[in-house]
Design a protein around this motif. Structure first.
Motif, PDB file in Angstrom:
ATOM      1  N   PHE A 196     -34.823  23.468 -37.827  1.00  0.00           N
ATOM      2  CA  PHE A 196     -35.962  22.364 -38.238  1.00  0.00           C
ATOM      3  C   PHE A 196     -36.247  21.641 -36.884  1.00  0.00           C
ATOM      4  CE2 PHE A 196     -34.247  17.385 -37.848  1.00  0.00           C
ATOM      5  CZ  PHE A 196     -33.681  17.055 -39.521  1.00  0.00           C
ATOM      6  N   ASP A 197     -37.465  20.798 -36.585  1.00  0.00           N
ATOM      7  CA  ASP A 197     -38.257  19.664 -35.896  1.00  0.00           C
ATOM      8  C   ASP A 197     -37.828  19.022 -35.813  1.00  0.00           C
ATOM      9  OD1 ASP A 197     -40.734  19.013 -35.177  1.00  0.00           O
ATOM     10  OD2 ASP A 197     -41.540  21.242 -35.094  1.00  0.00           O
ATOM     11  N   VAL A 198     -36.973  17.841 -35.257  1.00  0.00           N
ATOM     12  CA  VAL A 198     -36.931  16.097 -35.198  1.00  0.00           C
ATOM     13  C   VAL A 198     -38.008  16.123 -35.338  1.00  0.00           C
ATOM     14  CG1 VAL A 198     -36.248  14.641 -33.608  1.00  0.00           C
ATOM     15  CG2 VAL A 198     -35.342  16.748 -34.272  1.00  0.00           C
ATOM     16  N   MET A 199     -38.973  16.497 -34.574  1.00  0.00           N
ATOM     17  CA  MET A 199     -40.320  15.298 -33.795  1.00  0.00           C
ATOM     18  C   MET A 199     -41.479  15.735 -35.391  1.00  0.00           C
ATOM     19  SD  MET A 199     -43.488  15.342 -31.357  1.00  0.00           S
ATOM     20  CE  MET A 199     -42.436  15.111 -29.738  1.00  0.00           C
ATOM     21  N   ALA A 200     -41.172  16.809 -35.826  1.00  0.00           N
ATOM     22  CA  ALA A 200     -42.078  16.589 -37.319  1.00  0.00           C
ATOM     23  C   ALA A 200     -41.430  16.151 -38.637  1.00  0.00           C
ATOM     24  CB  ALA A 200     -42.911  18.472 -37.617  1.00  0.00           C
ATOM     25  N   THR A 201     -40.543  16.122 -39.024  1.00  0.00           N
ATOM     26  CA  THR A 201     -39.562  15.103 -40.056  1.00  0.00           C
ATOM     27  C   THR A 201     -39.924  14.373 -39.446  1.00  0.00           C
ATOM     28  OG1 THR A 201     -38.104  17.672 -39.529  1.00  0.00           O
ATOM     29  CG2 THR A 201     -37.245  15.319 -40.391  1.00  0.00           C
ATOM     30  N   ALA A 202     -39.403  13.237 -38.305  1.00  0.00           N
ATOM     31  CA  ALA A 202     -40.338  11.957 -38.395  1.00  0.00           C
ATOM     32  C   ALA A 202     -41.646  11.703 -38.166  1.00  0.00           C
ATOM     33  CB  ALA A 202     -39.812  11.689 -36.448  1.00  0.00           C
ATOM     34  N   SER A 203     -41.539  12.381 -38.313  1.00  0.00           N
ATOM     35  CA  SER A 203     -43.798  12.201 -38.546  1.00  0.00           C
ATOM     36  C   SER A 203     -44.553  12.115 -39.940  1.00  0.00           C
ATOM     37  CB  SER A 203     -44.298  13.203 -37.946  1.00  0.00           C
ATOM     38  OG  SER A 203     -46.011  13.041 -38.417  1.00  0.00           O
ATOM     39  N   ALA A 204     -43.333  13.555 -40.353  1.00  0.00           N
ATOM     40  CA  ALA A 204     -43.637  13.649 -42.307  1.00  0.00           C
ATOM     41  C   ALA A 204     -43.400  12.387 -42.776  1.00  0.00           C
ATOM     42  CB  ALA A 204     -42.980  15.121 -42.652  1.00  0.00           C
ATOM     43  N   PHE A 205     -42.448  11.793 -42.980  1.00  0.00           N
ATOM     44  CA  PHE A 205     -41.364  11.011 -43.519  1.00  0.00           C
ATOM     45  C   PHE A 205     -41.709   9.271 -42.450  1.00  0.00           C
ATOM     46  CE2 PHE A 205     -39.945  14.946 -44.593  1.00  0.00           C
ATOM     47  CZ  PHE A 205     -40.132  14.988 -45.385  1.00  0.00           C
ATOM     48  N   SER A 206     -42.502   8.880 -41.831  1.00  0.00           N
ATOM     49  CA  SER A 206     -42.577   7.432 -41.181  1.00  0.00           C
ATOM     50  C   SER A 206     -41.474   7.304 -40.797  1.00  0.00           C
ATOM     51  CB  SER A 206     -43.074   6.948 -42.469  1.00  0.00           C
ATOM     52  OG  SER A 206     -44.488   7.254 -42.812  1.00  0.00           O
ATOM     53  N   VAL A 207     -41.060   7.954 -40.124  1.00  0.00           N
ATOM     54  CA  VAL A 207     -38.879   7.402 -39.346  1.00  0.00           C
ATOM     55  C   VAL A 207     -39.168   7.639 -38.311  1.00  0.00           C
ATOM     56  CG1 VAL A 207     -37.756   6.821 -41.228  1.00  0.00           C
ATOM     57  CG2 VAL A 207     -37.877   9.162 -39.738  1.00  0.00           C
ATOM     58  N   SER A 208     -37.927   7.321 -37.101  1.00  0.00           N
ATOM     59  CA  SER A 208     -38.766   7.188 -35.616  1.00  0.00           C
ATOM     60  C   SER A 208     -38.205   8.548 -35.292  1.00  0.00           C
ATOM     61  CB  SER A 208     -38.049   6.649 -34.737  1.00  0.00           C
ATOM     62  OG  SER A 208     -36.558   6.027 -34.930  1.00  0.00           O
ATOM     63  N   LYS A 209     -38.199   8.937 -33.866  1.00  0.00           N
ATOM     64  CA  LYS A 209     -37.078  10.509 -34.056  1.00  0.00           C
ATOM     65  C   LYS A 209     -35.589   9.559 -33.354  1.00  0.00           C
ATOM     66  CE  LYS A 209     -39.897  11.667 -30.397  1.00  0.00           C
ATOM     67  NZ  LYS A 209     -39.979  11.914 -29.129  1.00  0.00           N
ATOM     68  N   SER A 210     -35.673   8.369 -33.280  1.00  0.00           N
ATOM     69  CA  SER A 210     -34.570   7.921 -32.733  1.00  0.00           C
ATOM     70  C   SER A 210     -33.573   8.052 -34.222  1.00  0.00           C
ATOM     71  CB  SER A 210     -34.683   6.546 -32.504  1.00  0.00           C
ATOM     72  OG  SER A 210     -35.179   6.444 -32.284  1.00  0.00           O
ATOM     73  N   GLN A 211     -33.904   7.619 -35.245  1.00  0.00           N
ATOM     74  CA  GLN A 211     -33.805   7.689 -36.666  1.00  0.00           C
ATOM     75  C   GLN A 211     -32.565   9.219 -37.151  1.00  0.00           C
ATOM     76  OE1 GLN A 211     -37.148   5.800 -38.365  1.00  0.00           O
ATOM     77  NE2 GLN A 211     -35.511   3.599 -38.943  1.00  0.00           N
ATOM     78  N   ILE A 212     -33.771   9.982 -36.848  1.00  0.00           N
ATOM     79  CA  ILE A 212     -33.302  11.379 -37.211  1.00  0.00           C
ATOM     80  C   ILE A 212     -32.328  11.370 -36.542  1.00  0.00           C
ATOM     81  CG2 ILE A 212     -33.998  13.618 -37.651  1.00  0.00           C
ATOM     82  CD1 ILE A 212     -35.400  11.931 -39.636  1.00  0.00           C
ATOM     83  N   TRP A 213     -32.188  11.026 -35.301  1.00  0.00           N
ATOM     84  CA  TRP A 213     -30.944  11.684 -34.271  1.00  0.00           C
ATOM     85  C   TRP A 213     -30.372  11.058 -34.644  1.00  0.00           C
ATOM     86  CZ3 TRP A 213     -31.619  15.748 -31.672  1.00  0.00           C
ATOM     87  CH2 TRP A 213     -33.083  15.823 -30.761  1.00  0.00           C
ATOM     88  N   ASN A 214     -30.399   9.948 -35.282  1.00  0.00           N
ATOM     89  CA  ASN A 214     -28.651   8.774 -35.783  1.00  0.00           C
ATOM     90  C   ASN A 214     -27.703   9.602 -36.794  1.00  0.00           C
ATOM     91  OD1 ASN A 214     -28.786   7.052 -33.191  1.00  0.00           O
ATOM     92  ND2 ASN A 214     -30.263   5.591 -34.648  1.00  0.00           N
ATOM     93  N   LEU A 215     -29.309   9.963 -36.928  1.00  0.00           N
ATOM     94  CA  LEU A 215     -28.775  11.040 -39.140  1.00  0.00           C
ATOM     95  C   LEU A 215     -27.887  12.120 -38.253  1.00  0.00           C
ATOM     96  CD1 LEU A 215     -31.683  10.331 -40.983  1.00  0.00           C
ATOM     97  CD2 LEU A 215     -29.641   9.154 -41.965  1.00  0.00           C
ATOM     98  N   LEU A 216     -28.807  12.864 -37.644  1.00  0.00           N
ATOM     99  CA  LEU A 216     -28.404  14.074 -37.684  1.00  0.00           C
ATOM    100  C   LEU A 216     -26.813  14.419 -36.796  1.00  0.00           C
ATOM    101  CD1 LEU A 216     -31.621  15.524 -35.706  1.00  0.00           C
ATOM    102  CD2 LEU A 216     -29.964  17.142 -37.909  1.00  0.00           C
ATOM    103  N   HIS A 217     -26.442  12.882 -36.398  1.00  0.00           N
ATOM    104  CA  HIS A 217     -25.432  12.563 -35.726  1.00  0.00           C
ATOM    105  C   HIS A 217     -24.675  12.380 -36.058  1.00  0.00           C
ATOM    106  CE1 HIS A 217     -25.472  14.154 -31.298  1.00  0.00           C
ATOM    107  NE2 HIS A 217     -27.235  13.694 -30.981  1.00  0.00           N
TER     108      HIS A 217
END
Length: 273
Positions: A196-217
């Motif tokens: 899993f790549d946090v930065m690539a996922t955030a970029s591909a789906f137009s969300v911030s890295k912090s949103q992805i971090w929060n989702l993961l946690h």
């Protein structure tokens, strides 16, 4: 085997709708936004099938979204503004000068058809419904689906409450997209340990890295995933997540098969007029 093929078709098709779609993600990526989008298409489709039916206005869309989706008027206004910016809706003068007619564009019909196909294509491997070539390639087929859609938003909410694991992702920016990416990796490798790549996922789906971090946690707190490597470079999908996804997937496929049949009948009748 058929169920595995159907899930693979669904996961790939749904993910492709959102990956690298830019601002379109902001129009459909959460359940409330998708409901507003769907309400707009339904009112428009009903008017196409029956010109005496009311046309779509902002006031009508706000009332539908509020009464049946619990969505605020301001949220509807904001999404309509975005849909206009994306070229998905145009406005036209109404007889009542205080109102303006909202009209979904051909682009919006095509996007809705893409979404519809991502739901209908998996029905074939399951033997529940087989699309004709015309249904697969004619964007306006979605209009029959929107007229045939009989599920109320309160029923959708009650349905999602039965699957809190999936609802967790659907209700959050980037959540559904992230879930699909994790499931795609699982499908490709056959392993519950996925890269899993946090930065690539955030970029591909137009969300911030912090949103992805929060989702993961958040997903970890619910027992749906586990971190396998530092910085979430590798994620373990738990049995709970996979079982819950399977149960949800089977339920929605049965529902969509019924709606596909109704849409086909309506579409055939409409084309013969």
């Amino acid at each position: 085997m058929e169920a595995d093929e159907a899930k693979a078709v669904f996961i790939e098709g749904a993910s492709a709708l959102l990956r690298d779609a830019g601002l379109l993600n902001k129009a459909i990526s959460t359940l409330p936004r998708h409901l507003i989008f769907g309400f707009a298409m339904r009112v428009y489709a009903q008017h196409v099938f029956d010109p005496s039916a009311p046309e779509l206005t902002l006031t009508r869309l706000q009332k539908l979204s509020g009464d049946h989706g619990g969505i605020s008027a301001g949220r509807v206004t904001a999404l309509v503004h975005l849909l206009r910016k994306l070229g998905l809706i145009t406005t036209h003068p109404a007889e009542d000068r205080r109102q303006r007619i909202l009209k979904p564009t051909e682009k919006m019909v095509i996007e809705d058809h893409r979404w519809l196909m991502s739901r209908f294509e998996p029905l074939g491997p399951l033997g529940l419904f087989h699309l004709t070539e015309e249904e697969r390639t004619t964007p306006e087929f979605v209009l029959a689906f929107r007229v045939a859609w009989t599920t109320r938003s309160d029923q959708i909410a009650a349905f999602m409450e039965q699957y809190p694991s999936i609802a967790f992702f659907f209700m959050r920016d980037g959540g559904y997209s992230m879930l699909l990416e994790l499931l795609r990796e699982w499908q490709k490798t056959g392993s519950t340990r996925v890269a899993f790549d946090v930065m690539a996922t955030a970029s591909a789906f137009s969300v911030s890295k912090s949103q992805i971090w929060n989702l993961l946690h958040g997903a970890q707190a619910l027992g749906l995933i586990e971190a396998e490597a530092p910085a979430w470079r590798s994620v373990i999908l738990t049995e709970k997540l996979l079982v819950d996804f399977d149960t949800w997937f089977n339920a929605i496929m049965i529902g969509f098969a019924a709606m596909a049949t109704r849409a086909r009948i309506l579409w055939m009748d409409y084309r013969q007029k």
